[in-house]
Design a protein around this motif. Structure first.
Motif, PDB file in Angstrom:
ATOM      1  N   TRP A 183     -75.314 -26.552 105.285  1.00 50.81           N
ATOM      2  CA  TRP A 183     -74.650 -27.545 106.099  1.00 50.81           C
ATOM      3  C   TRP A 183     -75.891 -29.258 104.375  1.00 50.81           C
ATOM      4  O   TRP A 183     -76.569 -28.966 103.991  1.00 50.81           O
ATOM      5  CB  TRP A 183     -75.109 -28.070 106.768  1.00 50.81           C
ATOM      6  N   GLY A 184     -74.906 -29.880 104.287  1.00 49.20           N
ATOM      7  CA  GLY A 184     -75.309 -30.976 103.211  1.00 49.20           C
ATOM      8  C   GLY A 184     -75.512 -31.848 103.681  1.00 49.20           C
ATOM      9  O   GLY A 184     -75.744 -31.767 105.201  1.00 49.20           O
ATOM     10  N   PRO A 185     -76.180 -32.751 103.583  1.00 52.34           N
ATOM     11  CA  PRO A 185     -77.132 -33.866 104.009  1.00 52.34           C
ATOM     12  C   PRO A 185     -76.713 -34.870 105.079  1.00 52.34           C
ATOM     13  O   PRO A 185     -77.277 -34.662 105.748  1.00 52.34           O
ATOM     14  CB  PRO A 185     -78.060 -35.001 102.906  1.00 52.34           C
ATOM     15  N   LEU A 186     -74.796 -34.961 104.924  1.00 48.51           N
ATOM     16  CA  LEU A 186     -74.505 -35.820 105.597  1.00 48.51           C
ATOM     17  C   LEU A 186     -74.575 -35.262 107.582  1.00 48.51           C
ATOM     18  O   LEU A 186     -75.089 -35.351 108.357  1.00 48.51           O
ATOM     19  CB  LEU A 186     -73.177 -36.071 105.201  1.00 48.51           C
ATOM     20  N   GLU A 187     -73.797 -33.340 106.783  1.00 48.17           N
ATOM     21  CA  GLU A 187     -73.917 -32.868 107.932  1.00 48.17           C
ATOM     22  C   GLU A 187     -75.267 -32.417 109.341  1.00 48.17           C
ATOM     23  O   GLU A 187     -75.621 -32.422 110.199  1.00 48.17           O
ATOM     24  CB  GLU A 187     -73.440 -31.081 108.235  1.00 48.17           C
ATOM     25  N   ARG A 188     -76.477 -32.171 108.053  1.00 48.74           N
ATOM     26  CA  ARG A 188     -77.573 -32.360 108.797  1.00 48.74           C
ATOM     27  C   ARG A 188     -78.255 -33.706 109.517  1.00 48.74           C
ATOM     28  O   ARG A 188     -78.837 -33.196 110.776  1.00 48.74           O
ATOM     29  CB  ARG A 188     -78.850 -32.354 107.515  1.00 48.74           C
ATOM     30  N   VAL A 189     -78.071 -34.838 109.220  1.00 48.43           N
ATOM     31  CA  VAL A 189     -78.015 -36.386 109.806  1.00 48.43           C
ATOM     32  C   VAL A 189     -77.171 -36.422 111.163  1.00 48.43           C
ATOM     33  O   VAL A 189     -77.740 -36.507 112.115  1.00 48.43           O
ATOM     34  CB  VAL A 189     -77.638 -37.413 108.893  1.00 48.43           C
ATOM     35  N   HIS A 190     -76.348 -35.662 111.202  1.00 48.97           N
ATOM     36  CA  HIS A 190     -75.109 -35.314 112.178  1.00 48.97           C
ATOM     37  C   HIS A 190     -75.560 -34.869 113.219  1.00 48.97           C
ATOM     38  O   HIS A 190     -75.857 -34.835 114.491  1.00 48.97           O
ATOM     39  CB  HIS A 190     -73.935 -35.450 111.761  1.00 48.97           C
ATOM     40  N   VAL A 191     -76.103 -33.484 113.107  1.00 48.00           N
ATOM     41  CA  VAL A 191     -76.827 -32.305 113.160  1.00 48.00           C
ATOM     42  C   VAL A 191     -78.367 -33.448 114.440  1.00 48.00           C
ATOM     43  O   VAL A 191     -78.312 -32.784 115.660  1.00 48.00           O
ATOM     44  CB  VAL A 191     -76.981 -31.129 113.144  1.00 48.00           C
ATOM     45  N   MET A 192     -78.932 -33.794 113.263  1.00 46.37           N
ATOM     46  CA  MET A 192     -80.259 -34.490 113.724  1.00 46.37           C
ATOM     47  C   MET A 192     -79.927 -35.749 115.173  1.00 46.37           C
ATOM     48  O   MET A 192     -80.464 -35.739 116.257  1.00 46.37           O
ATOM     49  CB  MET A 192     -81.060 -34.972 112.648  1.00 46.37           C
ATOM     50  N   THR A 193     -79.375 -36.149 114.701  1.00 42.97           N
ATOM     51  CA  THR A 193     -78.400 -37.460 115.653  1.00 42.97           C
ATOM     52  C   THR A 193     -78.382 -36.938 117.144  1.00 42.97           C
ATOM     53  O   THR A 193     -78.186 -36.839 118.207  1.00 42.97           O
ATOM     54  CB  THR A 193     -77.574 -38.102 115.182  1.00 42.97           C
TER      55      THR A 193
END
Length: 53
Positions: free
Chosen positions: A24-34
């Motif tokens: 996953w790229g950075p944006l997907e990681r941010v979504h997952v963490m959120t």
């Protein structure tokens, strides 16, 4: 309830493996963490309700 918690734990392990794999790229990681932070808040809100049982 324990079976459901085990299933949730399994899903979280799958998510962690995927996040750590670099798939996953950075944006997907941010979504997952959120989303995980929201789950953590919900679980924290439930904990006091079941503490006295």
């Amino acid at each position: 309830m324990l079976r459901q918690l085990a299933g949730i734990g399994n899903n979280l392990n799958q998510i962690a493996r995927r996040v750590n794999s670099g798939q996953w790229g950075p944006l997907e990681r941010v979504h997952v963490m959120t989303a995980l932070a929201a789950v953590e808040r919900e679980l924290a809100a439930l904990k006091p309700e079941h503490h006295d049982r």
